[in-house]
Design a protein around this motif. Structure first.
Motif, PDB file in Angstrom:
ATOM      1  N   PRO A 196      31.563 118.278  71.974  1.00  0.00           N
ATOM      2  CA  PRO A 196      30.289 117.606  71.662  1.00  0.00           C
ATOM      3  C   PRO A 196      29.197 117.863  72.700  1.00  0.00           C
ATOM      4  O   PRO A 196      28.030 118.029  72.337  1.00  0.00           O
ATOM      5  N   ALA A 197      29.559 117.928  73.953  1.00  0.00           N
ATOM      6  CA  ALA A 197      28.556 118.199  74.995  1.00  0.00           C
ATOM      7  C   ALA A 197      27.997 119.613  74.850  1.00  0.00           C
ATOM      8  O   ALA A 197      26.796 119.835  75.040  1.00  0.00           O
ATOM      9  N   ARG A 198      28.851 120.579  74.518  1.00  0.00           N
ATOM     10  CA  ARG A 198      28.368 121.946  74.311  1.00  0.00           C
ATOM     11  C   ARG A 198      27.434 122.017  73.112  1.00  0.00           C
ATOM     12  O   ARG A 198      26.422 122.712  73.145  1.00  0.00           O
ATOM     13  N   LYS A 199      27.760 121.283  72.042  1.00  0.00           N
ATOM     14  CA  LYS A 199      26.891 121.277  70.865  1.00  0.00           C
ATOM     15  C   LYS A 199      25.536 120.672  71.190  1.00  0.00           C
ATOM     16  O   LYS A 199      24.497 121.188  70.763  1.00  0.00           O
ATOM     17  N   ARG A 200      25.527 119.564  71.937  1.00  0.00           N
ATOM     18  CA  ARG A 200      24.253 118.940  72.318  1.00  0.00           C
ATOM     19  C   ARG A 200      23.420 119.884  73.164  1.00  0.00           C
ATOM     20  O   ARG A 200      22.206 120.011  72.971  1.00  0.00           O
ATOM     21  N   ALA A 201      24.051 120.568  74.103  1.00  0.00           N
ATOM     22  CA  ALA A 201      23.323 121.498  74.974  1.00  0.00           C
ATOM     23  C   ALA A 201      22.758 122.662  74.164  1.00  0.00           C
ATOM     24  O   ALA A 201      21.622 123.094  74.395  1.00  0.00           O
ATOM     25  N   ARG A 202      23.535 123.172  73.201  1.00  0.00           N
ATOM     26  CA  ARG A 202      23.050 124.278  72.383  1.00  0.00           C
ATOM     27  C   ARG A 202      21.868 123.841  71.528  1.00  0.00           C
ATOM     28  O   ARG A 202      20.875 124.558  71.410  1.00  0.00           O
ATOM     29  N   ARG A 203      21.956 122.656  70.917  1.00  0.00           N
ATOM     30  CA  ARG A 203      20.842 122.152  70.104  1.00  0.00           C
ATOM     31  C   ARG A 203      19.590 121.948  70.952  1.00  0.00           C
ATOM     32  O   ARG A 203      18.484 122.261  70.514  1.00  0.00           O
TER      33      ARG A 203
END
Length: 101
Positions: A52-59
C-alpha cells in the motif's frame, strides 16, 4: 510493521542459536535456519506489507508529473514566442545579421 519484523527476527535468531548450540545441531544448520526461516519469509512479508505504501507513492508521483505537464501546457499555450505556436514572427522583429531592410 517493524514490530512484526523485530519479533520474527528474535524468534529466528533464537531458533538458530538453539540449532548451533545443540549437541545434534550444526552451524550450517543454524545458517540454513536463518536463511529459510528468517530472510526469505521475512523479505516476502515485508514486501507484501509495504505494497500500500508503494501504491500511494506511485500515485503521488504520477499526480505530480501530471500537474507538471499541465503547467507546462498552460505556459506553452500562453506564451508569445512565435516558434511555440507555429506563427510567423511579428512585423517589428529584428532583421537577421547581414541583412538590411
Amino acid at each position: 510493521m517493524s514490530t512484526v519484523v523485530i519479533a520474527w527476527l528474535y524468534v529466528v535468531v533464537m531458533m538458530a542459536a538453539a540449532e548451533a548450540l545443540s549437541p545434534q545441531g550444526t552451524v550450517l544448520g543454524a545458517v540454513f535456519t536463518l536463511l529459510l526461516y528468517g530472510a526469505l519469509p521475512l523479505g516476502l512479508v515485508v514486501y507484501v506489507m509495504a505494497t500500500p505504501a508503494r501504491k500511494r507513492a506511485r500515485r503521488a508521483r504520477e499526480a505530480e508529473e501530471d500537474a507538471a505537464r499541465a503547467a507546462a501546457r498552460a505556459a506553452a499555450a500562453g506564451s508569445d514566442a512565435p516558434d511555440q505556436r507555429r506563427e510567423a514572427p511579428a512585423a517589428d522583429a529584428v532583421a537577421p545579421e547581414g541583412k538590411e531592410t
